[in-house]
Design a protein around this motif. Structure first.
Motif, PDB file in Angstrom:
ATOM      1  N   SER A 158      93.934   2.052 115.576  1.00 38.89           N
ATOM      2  CA  SER A 158      93.824   2.703 116.884  1.00 38.89           C
ATOM      3  C   SER A 158      92.444   2.458 117.490  1.00 38.89           C
ATOM      4  CB  SER A 158      94.082   4.201 116.725  1.00 38.89           C
ATOM      5  OG  SER A 158      94.106   4.828 117.967  1.00 38.89           O
ATOM      6  N   ASP A 159      91.421   2.503 116.660  1.00 38.51           N
ATOM      7  CA  ASP A 159      90.059   2.252 117.141  1.00 38.51           C
ATOM      8  C   ASP A 159      89.891   0.810 117.632  1.00 38.51           C
ATOM      9  OD1 ASP A 159      89.369   4.839 116.569  1.00 38.51           O
ATOM     10  OD2 ASP A 159      88.254   4.363 114.728  1.00 38.51           O
ATOM     11  N   ALA A 160      90.581  -0.122 116.991  1.00 36.76           N
ATOM     12  CA  ALA A 160      90.492  -1.523 117.406  1.00 36.76           C
ATOM     13  C   ALA A 160      91.033  -1.708 118.817  1.00 36.76           C
ATOM     14  CB  ALA A 160      91.254  -2.415 116.425  1.00 36.76           C
ATOM     15  N   GLU A 161      91.870  -0.782 119.237  1.00 35.34           N
ATOM     16  CA  GLU A 161      92.457  -0.822 120.569  1.00 35.34           C
ATOM     17  C   GLU A 161      91.490  -0.283 121.632  1.00 35.34           C
ATOM     18  OE1 GLU A 161      96.980   0.128 121.894  1.00 35.34           O
ATOM     19  OE2 GLU A 161      95.842   1.806 121.112  1.00 35.34           O
ATOM     20  N   GLY A 162      90.365   0.261 121.206  1.00 39.26           N
ATOM     21  CA  GLY A 162      89.395   0.904 122.093  1.00 39.26           C
ATOM     22  C   GLY A 162      89.000   0.122 123.324  1.00 39.26           C
ATOM     23  N   CYS A 173      89.994  -9.107 120.972  1.00 39.94           N
ATOM     24  CA  CYS A 173      90.382  -7.723 120.689  1.00 39.94           C
ATOM     25  C   CYS A 173      91.804  -7.639 120.143  1.00 39.94           C
ATOM     26  CB  CYS A 173      90.257  -6.869 121.947  1.00 39.94           C
ATOM     27  SG  CYS A 173      88.550  -6.603 122.468  1.00 39.94           S
ATOM     28  N   VAL A 174      92.685  -8.470 120.680  1.00 37.02           N
ATOM     29  CA  VAL A 174      94.070  -8.505 120.183  1.00 37.02           C
ATOM     30  C   VAL A 174      94.074  -8.924 118.721  1.00 37.02           C
ATOM     31  CG1 VAL A 174      96.229  -9.823 120.330  1.00 37.02           C
ATOM     32  CG2 VAL A 174      95.255  -8.807 122.384  1.00 37.02           C
ATOM     33  N   LYS A 175      93.267  -9.916 118.390  1.00 43.23           N
ATOM     34  CA  LYS A 175      93.187 -10.383 116.996  1.00 43.23           C
ATOM     35  C   LYS A 175      92.691  -9.255 116.084  1.00 43.23           C
ATOM     36  CE  LYS A 175      93.213 -13.525 113.759  1.00 43.23           C
ATOM     37  NZ  LYS A 175      94.483 -13.882 113.142  1.00 43.23           N
ATOM     38  N   ALA A 176      91.683  -8.518 116.528  1.00 43.47           N
ATOM     39  CA  ALA A 176      91.170  -7.383 115.748  1.00 43.47           C
ATOM     40  C   ALA A 176      92.251  -6.319 115.568  1.00 43.47           C
ATOM     41  CB  ALA A 176      89.937  -6.783 116.420  1.00 43.47           C
ATOM     42  N   CYS A 177      93.026  -6.085 116.616  1.00 41.40           N
ATOM     43  CA  CYS A 177      94.130  -5.114 116.535  1.00 41.40           C
ATOM     44  C   CYS A 177      95.183  -5.583 115.537  1.00 41.40           C
ATOM     45  CB  CYS A 177      94.775  -4.904 117.905  1.00 41.40           C
ATOM     46  SG  CYS A 177      93.776  -3.970 119.073  1.00 41.40           S
ATOM     47  N   GLU A 178      95.500  -6.854 115.582  1.00 44.81           N
ATOM     48  CA  GLU A 178      96.513  -7.397 114.674  1.00 44.81           C
ATOM     49  C   GLU A 178      96.060  -7.314 113.217  1.00 44.81           C
ATOM     50  OE1 GLU A 178      98.788 -10.677 117.495  1.00 44.81           O
ATOM     51  OE2 GLU A 178      97.011 -11.314 116.389  1.00 44.81           O
TER      52      GLU A 178
END
Length: 157
Positions: free
Chosen positions: A38-42, A59-64
């Motif tokens: 959830s934080d990666a979606e910040g 950011c998408v890569k971090a979320c994935e």
């Protein structure tokens, strides 16, 4: 069969005590992994209309990556609960029912975390799709500009 259940009673008590300790550990790992995802979606929630494509993809890569980690934690916790539910069936009726009740409660909490993770994964996939479309549009515009320049250069005397 009754003798097996009687011999299983001390084991059941030990498992119930262990279950109290381990359940929090497994669910805590899942909760932390989902919070991390959830934080990666910040960056997407900062109120900025659109991030640059490169930043969006990063950011998408971090979320994935964080969602994959959280998904692994959910799978481990699910396997743990499923294994313990099978073990609980072998207990004497009273400890078996107590263990099953606790495990079902854990399963409910785990399902809540898993649903949140699924929502994060859906929103990440949607963001990735939109960023990829923006990137493609940008590349098409660049290609059209090059075609225009080549056309102008070819028609110049």
């Amino acid at each position: 069969m009754g003798g097996q259940q009687l011999r299983a009673a001390p084991h059941a008590e030990r498992v119930l005590k262990c279950l109290d300790l381990v359940k929090e550990d497994k669910l805590q790992a899942v909760a932390e992994a989902v919070v991390k995802a959830s934080d990666a979606e910040g960056p997407f929630l900062m109120g900025v209309e659109e991030l640059p494509v490169a930043d969006t993809m990063e950011c998408v890569k971090a979320c994935e990556v964080s969602a994959t980690s959280a998904n692994t934690a959910v799978s481990i916790a699910r396997m743990f609960i499923a294994t313990k539910l099978v073990e609980a069936k072998r207990f004497a009726p009273a400890p078996g029912q107590e263990a099953t009740t606790k495990l079902k409660e854990l399963q409910g909490r785990l399902n809540g975390h898993a649903e949140k993770l699924q929502e994060l994964k859906r929103s990440t996939a949607e963001r990735k799709k939109l960023a990829t479309m923006r990137e493609a549009e940008s590349e098409v515009c660049k290609a059209e500009e090059l075609v225009k320049r080549v056309s102008e250069a070819a028609s110049a005397p």
